[in-house]
Structures are given as C-alpha cells and as structure tokens.
Design a protein around this motif. Structure first.
Motif, short mmCIF file in Angstrom:
data_model
loop_
_atom_site.label_atom_id
_atom_site.label_comp_id
_atom_site.label_asym_id
_atom_site.label_seq_id
_atom_site.Cartn_x
_atom_site.Cartn_y
_atom_site.Cartn_z
N GLU A 187 7.52 4.61 -4.57
CA GLU A 187 7.81 3.65 -3.51
C GLU A 187 6.79 3.81 -2.37
O GLU A 187 6.05 4.80 -2.31
CB GLU A 187 9.26 3.91 -3.04
N ILE B 60 6.58 4.85 0.61
CA ILE B 60 6.47 6.11 1.35
C ILE B 60 5.42 7.02 0.68
O ILE B 60 4.72 7.77 1.36
CB ILE B 60 7.85 6.81 1.43
N LEU C 3 2.03 6.40 2.19
CA LEU C 3 1.86 6.99 3.53
C LEU C 3 1.54 8.48 3.39
O LEU C 3 0.60 9.01 3.99
CB LEU C 3 3.14 6.85 4.36
N CYS D 137 3.13 -3.87 10.48
CA CYS D 137 4.38 -4.49 10.94
C CYS D 137 5.44 -3.41 11.01
O CYS D 137 5.74 -2.76 10.02
CB CYS D 137 4.82 -5.60 9.97
N VAL E 72 2.93 -2.06 4.62
CA VAL E 72 3.95 -2.25 3.58
C VAL E 72 4.72 -3.56 3.76
O VAL E 72 4.92 -4.30 2.81
CB VAL E 72 4.92 -1.04 3.53
N SER E 73 5.12 -3.85 5.00
CA SER E 73 5.96 -5.04 5.19
C SER E 73 5.18 -6.24 5.73
O SER E 73 5.77 -7.29 5.96
CB SER E 73 7.12 -4.71 6.12
N GLN F 61 7.74 -3.99 -3.17
CA GLN F 61 9.05 -4.65 -3.03
C GLN F 61 9.26 -5.46 -1.77
O GLN F 61 10.36 -5.95 -1.54
CB GLN F 61 10.16 -3.60 -3.13
N LYS F 62 8.23 -5.60 -0.93
CA LYS F 62 8.46 -6.36 0.30
C LYS F 62 7.95 -7.79 0.10
O LYS F 62 8.51 -8.50 -0.69
CB LYS F 62 7.79 -5.65 1.47
#
Ligand SMILES: *Cc1c(COP(=O)(O)O)cnc(C)c1O
Length: 380
Positions: free
Chosen positions: A62, A64, A67, A138, A167-168, A190-191
């Motif tokens: 995922e 994270i 990052l 974001c 990510v978003s 997934q965003k």
C-alpha cells in the motif's frame, strides 16, 4: 445486503473493466518473461501520468510503503531532512526520517492552508543544509493541495532533493515531475487511479539515484530498498514475486483514466462541491489550497458525525468518512476522486447529506445537491 457505495477519499470505486482485469488468469511473473514487458509497459503509463522521463518502479504494498521506501533508501545516520508539515501526513514523515537515523527539522506555516511559499523562502534563507525534504501534495485528511510546483523548484535551487507524497492527488490534480524538479514522486493504486489497494509507485530522478548509490552505509532494509530493483529489466529479476493481478488491474485502470479528460473532470466536480457547501452556509476546512480530489467540510455545531454517517448508510447505502487525528468527527470528507468523481455520485451523496443534516436540525440556506447541479452544469 449489497456492498455500500464508498464515497470516501480512498479506497475508491473500481471500474468494472479494472475488476475484470483483476480476475483474469495470470502467468507466473518470475518465470514468464512476458511479465517484464507488462511491468515495463505499465511503468511507461505511470511516466505519462506523472509527466516524467525518470525511471518508475511499482512495488507490492500500500502507499505507505512508498513513503517509507523513499525515506529508508535516502536517509543515512545524521542526515538533516526538512519535513514540510501542514497536516497529518506531512507530520508523519518525521517518524520515517527518524526511524532510519535522520534528523527531521520541521517547517510549519499553518494547518488550515497550503504551504506558504514566502515563509518557506525566508526559512530557507537562514537554514538550507538539508539532504532532502518531504512534501505532501494533497493532505487528504484536510483536503488541502500544496503548491508543489513552487515548493520543489525552490528547494532544488538550494540543492535540496524532494520526496513528494502524491498518493491522493495524482490522477485528480496536475503533477509535472520533470518540470517541478521532483526527485521522488510517489503514489498508490487505490485513490484517484481507482485500482485495487496494494500497489505503490515511485519515480526516481538521477539525483536521487546518485544519492542512494553514493551512500556511505548500506540501506537499512531489503523490501524497502529501491536499489534492490536495479537493472530489473536487463536481469529479468525482481527482489520478490510481483503481484501480477494487481499490476494487470492497474494497467487497465490507467487506460480507463487516460480515456477521459480526467483532471478537468475532477476540477469541475470539486469546484461545484465547494460552491454548493458555501451556498448552503456551511464551511470548508481549508482556507487556501483546494484539492480536486477531496473536500473536508466542517460539521456544523450541534450535528454529530456518527449519526449523519448512519443516516446516509441506512437510507442511501453510501459509506462516508470523517477524518483522522485532530479532525476526527470535526469534518466530513467528501471524496471525489477517481471513479467516485462523477456528477451522479456527488449528486446522490449531497442529497443524502442534505437530508441527514436537516434530520440533525441543521438549517441550510439551500439544498446541497440542487446547488451542486446548478454549479456543475455551468462548467460542464
Ligand atoms: C492514502 C494516503 C496514503 C496511504 O496511507 P493509508 O493511511 O494507508 O491510506 C499516504 N499519503 C496520503 C497523502 C494519502 O492520502
């Protein structure tokens, strides 16, 4: 009961074409050389998405993971890292920096608005001895979009590399990795891409690569080490078995996204949502820097988030979310990213919200959904 419609800021709804790709029979990605072509091809599409010529990697895990992989690969004991913090994800980067032996130095210019460039300029005049900086594109919990187009070139002018958590944002807001001089830009499946949860992707600049290659100490990680992927195409080798179903689904999700004027779609929806919230006499959390992908609306006095959430789930089978940390139960997040960002979805969500707020005794100056439609049709 059918699964509720998830109008949250990620994970988002998955297009049926993408779901179909997920369920197709697959080969063995370690042995079948055609998988390396698929992976390369999807990386090419991600380069197009990010507007970059830099190398792109897709990792199993995922967002994270991206990052942490960036911080793990770049940070050495004692490195000073500038953590640009105007929200929960921004602040969180300090933990990753510390975890890998770096010294985080935080820059703040307020949580209710985008990062203030003039304050950052002043800060850097006094202190610019940083190996790299972390920036959130974001801030999903607050719906704030940061001016990455200004932040990253400014940092680069001091020789400071940047790690950007997009990510978003990517897929709903513009990102120009090469023009904005972003060293590591990272995103997740997934965003706004509306692919299944489980993948993170990163673009890595020549400067970032050189910094990792010239480390004095080895990277403290294997799964997180971006160097583990070196020459994957030439060697036909990945450090671990790649989730071929997810990559296949991401491939289709990107085709679905590219078949549409996706930034513009997100922009029109986001503007109409914000206008509707304001016309109804409600407040948006952000004061400056509005994302195309999520709007955080302040819950009016007297209304209770859990009651509103239950009303909308029971009556409309729509799942909405509040936020996390200091914003938990203080805001309602209207997720308008990826497959969720359609006129129909936002209309029904705002209709449900209008009813739920009225049931809570909140006085609205107008109905959110009718106002949304009016605004939307102005710009369509
Ligand atoms: C969603 C998201 C991530 C991934 O975090 P999760 O908490 O696992 O969803 C990272 N950064 C940002 C800005 C995000 O919106």
């Amino acid at each position: 009961m059918t699964a509720p419609k998830i109008l949250t800021p990620g994970p988002t709804d998955i297009n049926t074409k993408t779901l179909k790709a997920l369920s197709e029979p697959q080969t063995n990605p370690d042995i079948d050389l055609s998988f390396y072509e698929l992976y390369k091809n999807v990386c090419g599409k991600l380069q197009r998405l990010l507007n970059t010529q830099n190398d792109v990697l897709i990792m199993a895990g995922e967002g994270i993971l991206g990052l942490e992989a960036a911080c793990c690969s770049l940070t050495e004991e004692g490195d000073r890292v500038l953590v640009i913090d105007n929200g929960i994800f921004g602040a969180g980067f300090a933990d990753f920096v510390s975890l890998y032996g770096g010294t985080p130095v935080t820059f703040k210019s307020g949580y209710e608005k985008e990062v203030d460039i003039d304050s950052l300029k002043k800060f850097l005049e006094n202190d610019h001895n940083f190996k790299y900086a972390t920036v959130v594109h974001c801030e999903t919990p607050s719906g704030i979009l940061n001016p990455v187009d200004k932040i990253c070139p400014l940092l680069k002018s001091y020789g400071i590399m940047t790690v950007v958590d997009s990510v978003s944002a990517t897929g709903g807001d513009e990102i120009k990795v090469d023009r904005w001089k972003i060293d590591i830009a990272l995103g997740a499946s997934q965003k706004a891409l509306s692919a299944p949860v489980g993948l993170t992707y990163l673009s890595i600049s020549a400067d970032a690569k050189a910094a990792i290659d010239s480390r004095k100490t080895p990277v403290k990680g294997f799964y997180l080490n971006l160097v583990s992927f070196k020459n994957w195409y030439e060697n036909k080798w990945f450090p671990y078995t790649m989730p071929i179903h997810l990559i296949n689904a991401l491939d289709t999700a990107l085709d679905v996204l590219f078949s549409d004027d996706y930034i513009n779609r997100h922009k029109i929806i986001a503007e109409a949502v914000r206008a509707a919230v304001k016309s109804a006499g409600l407040k948006i959390y952000a004061q400056k820097g509005f994302s195309n992908t999520v709007t955080a609306m302040i819950i009016p006095e007297g209304a209770d988030f859990k009651t509103i959430q239950k009303y909308i789930l029971d009556n409309y089978n729509i799942l909405i979310g509040s936020s996390i940390g200091y914003l938990e139960n203080k805001v309602i997040r209207l997720g308008h990213m990826g497959e969720n960002a359609t006129k129909e979805n936002m209309y029904i969500l705002l209709k449900a919200l209008t009813e739920a707020l009225k049931a809570e005794g909140v006085c609205l100056k107008c109905d959110l959904h009718t106002e949304f439609l009016k605004e939307y049709e102005k710009n369509e």
